[in-house]
Design an enzyme around this catalytic site. Structure first.
Site, short mmCIF file in Angstrom:
data_model
loop_
_atom_site.label_atom_id
_atom_site.label_comp_id
_atom_site.label_asym_id
_atom_site.label_seq_id
_atom_site.Cartn_x
_atom_site.Cartn_y
_atom_site.Cartn_z
N LYS A 7 0.83 -1.17 0.11
CA LYS A 7 0.14 0.02 0.00
C LYS A 7 0.90 1.36 -0.02
O LYS A 7 1.79 1.12 0.65
CB LYS A 7 -1.01 0.04 1.28
N SER B 5 -9.55 1.99 2.92
CA SER B 5 -8.82 2.91 2.00
C SER B 5 -7.79 1.75 1.23
O SER B 5 -7.33 2.07 0.22
CB SER B 5 -7.96 3.89 2.82
N SER C 96 -9.85 -0.38 7.08
CA SER C 96 -9.35 -0.34 5.64
C SER C 96 -8.63 -1.44 5.06
O SER C 96 -8.15 -1.50 4.02
CB SER C 96 -8.52 0.95 5.75
N1 GLN Z 1 -12.84 4.24 6.21
C1 GLN Z 1 -12.47 4.70 7.52
C2 GLN Z 1 -11.85 6.20 7.53
O1 GLN Z 1 -12.15 6.80 6.48
C3 GLN Z 1 -11.36 3.80 7.75
C4 GLN Z 1 -9.89 4.13 7.08
C5 GLN Z 1 -8.96 3.34 7.35
O2 GLN Z 1 -8.92 2.26 8.12
N2 GLN Z 1 -7.59 3.86 7.20
O3 GLN Z 1 -11.50 6.85 8.37
#
Ligand code: GLN
Length: 489
Positions: A80, A155, A179
């Site tokens: 990532k 994400s 994410s």
């Molecule tokens: N979707 C969640 C957010 O927007 C989690 C993001 C993540 O785990 N990096 O914060």
């Protein structure tokens, strides 16, 4: 079977036997990327074929007649793009870090590289990992391999899409509020968020430091165990990494049943907002776990309904503080043609960050500001403790908890982009385990009528990744979901 369809374990077995060379692996994956990457857009940066082939040839030469390999040797992995890679662009999906080439590897990258894997490239993400769809990436969204009109989740959407589309054999993702698990569910692959402290965060670009964890996204549960074996463990460079022995996680998979395990089903995870198809698939999975010998009981995690609100106060507060370092001075984008220092700060941040990141910085700054601190940040911290307490109490009765991962299957691109609240609600089942720090895995448990994957979440006691891996593996082996693969059109 085509090389790119194999799991990490299968590919590793073939490589160890000498049935396939490192060069063949590199060629097969580079070919696959030229075939599908144009449609999936999983990667922000790709390593060059020439570099990898040169390494592969050396590896093949050295291995002649001596085939002792390490678990990740010659394995084509993706990372990532918020995890630092020495000499390779690490953008975090942001214009702010659009030109940032780290001078060092994250500890997880050091660990996988020390086994001579190939890092095929850096995968797309929502800017600074803030989002649930990859649509907040400054480089455009990735696509869901099952239906390119839909989001791959976020994400870590690029990592999940790359695994599902056979553009890498496994990937590293990061999970702050879901994410790893949520994109894994959207793309029909396996995603494991380790216990907070199990894996080093050194070199992971910080979003919300008390929640961030790196973990594997893979084709099978066995593959997740193999990758976790490599990345787990204490790291003196991360003071929050915990100094506990790392078991061999693959050993936990020997028991292919759920006998003598109590499996808790939390009532609060099956309420309004849960799509009927997801509800049905998850309930059938729970039935299967019963068939596999598990004792199923209903439990309550009463603070579940406030997890999202708590998460979005704490995560934005931490983000506003972590992102203060991007001011155009030391690294990252610096706006040109500004007349003084203050204007340089302001314009660099104005130009470098996208709308969602700005929204979070403002929310977080507000929650931390004097006069509001106690009402928001202080309160959210107190509620976090209560959420953690919910899990402690539940785990006095059960060995694992099973829940949905996402309330719906992957939605369409553009569907929620203008409605932040709806986007945030995609995390309603994943933020609790982030706030409590417990490990959780997402595995495929079915498909919607429109052919989109559905995920099952298994949450465990802290540092008991072995138990969730064992249950996940037993379920995976008892079902055939993995045999259906996406056809990319
Ligand atoms: N979707 C969640 C957010 O927007 C989690 C993001 C993540 O785990 N990096 O914060």
């Amino acid at each position: 079977m085509s090389l790119v369809k194999l799991s990490l374990k299968e590919l590793q077995d073939q490589f160890t036997r000498g049935d396939v060379s490192a060069a063949e692996i590199v060629r097969a994956y580079c070919l696959r990327m030229t075939q599908v990457e144009g449609k999936i857009k999983a990667y922000i940066t790709r390593n060059t074929k020439e570099t990898m082939l040169a390494d592969a040839h050396t590896m093949d030469q050295n291995l002649k007649g001596w085939r002792k390999t390490s678990p990740l040797m010659a394995m084509p992995l993706a990372v990532k793009d918020n995890i630092c890679t020495d000499g390779m662009l690490t953008t975090c999906g942001s214009r702010m870090l659009g030109q940032f080439v780290p001078p060092y590897d994250a500890s997880t990258v050091t660990r996988i590289r020390s086994q001579q894997c190939f890092v095929l490239g850096k995968t797309n993400l929502d800017e600074f990992a803030m989002g649930s769809s990859t649509e907040h990436s400054a480089f455009g969204p990735s696509r869901n391999p099952w239906n390119v009109a839909h989001i791959p989740g976020g994400s870590s959407g690029g990592s999940a899409a790359a695994v599902a589309a056979d553009e890498c054999v496994a990937a590293l993702g990061s999970d702050t509020g879901g994410s790893i698990r949520q994109p894994a569910a959207c793309c029909g692959v396996v995603g494991l968020k380790p216990t907070y402290g199990r894996v080093s965060r050194y070199g992971l670009v910080a979003f919300a430091s008390s929640l961030d964890q790196i973990g594997p996204i893979t084709k099978t549960v066995m593959d997740a165990a193999i990758l976790l074996n490599v990345i787990a463990g204490h790291d003196p460079l991360d003071s929050t990494s915990v100094d506990l022995p790392v078991p061999d996680y693959t050993k936990a998979l020997k028991k292919k049943h759920a006998k003598r395990l109590t499996i808790g089903v939390p009532t609060e995870y099956f309420t309004e907002g849960l799509d009927p198809e997801v509800d049905m698939a998850v309930r059938e999975a729970i039935q299967e776990l019963h068939v596999l010998g598990g004792d199923i009981i209903e439990v309550s995690l009463p603070r579940t309904p406030v997890a999202i609100a708590t998460y979005y106060v704490l995560a934005t507060a931490e983000a506003s503080s972590n992102l203060a370092r991007y001011d155009g001075v030391k690294f990252g984008l610096r706006s040109k043609h500004t007349k003084d220092l203050l204007e340089m700060y302001e314009t660099s941040r104005q130009e470098g960050f996208g709308p969602e990141v700005k929204r979070r910085i403002m929310l977080g700054t507000y929650a931390l500001s004097s006069g509001y601190y106690d009402a928001y940040y202080g309160k959210a911290q107190a509620v976090r403790t209560l959420i953690r307490q919910d899990f402690v109490e539940a785990f006095e009765q059960v060995d694992v908890l099973v829940t949905p991962v996402m309330p719906t299957p992957a939605f369409k691109l553009g569907e929620k982009i203008d409605d932040p609240l709806q986007m945030y609600l995609s995390d309603m089942y994943t933020t609790s385990a982030s706030l409590s720090g417990n490990p959780a895995i997402s595995i495929p448990c079915g498909f919607s009528q429109s052919g989109l994957p559905i995920g099952l979440q298994i949450i465990g006691r802290s540092f008991e990744e072995e138990t969730i891996l064992r249950v996940a593996n037993a379920y995976e082996l008892a079902t055939t979901w993995r045999n259906t693969r996406p056809v990319i059109r």
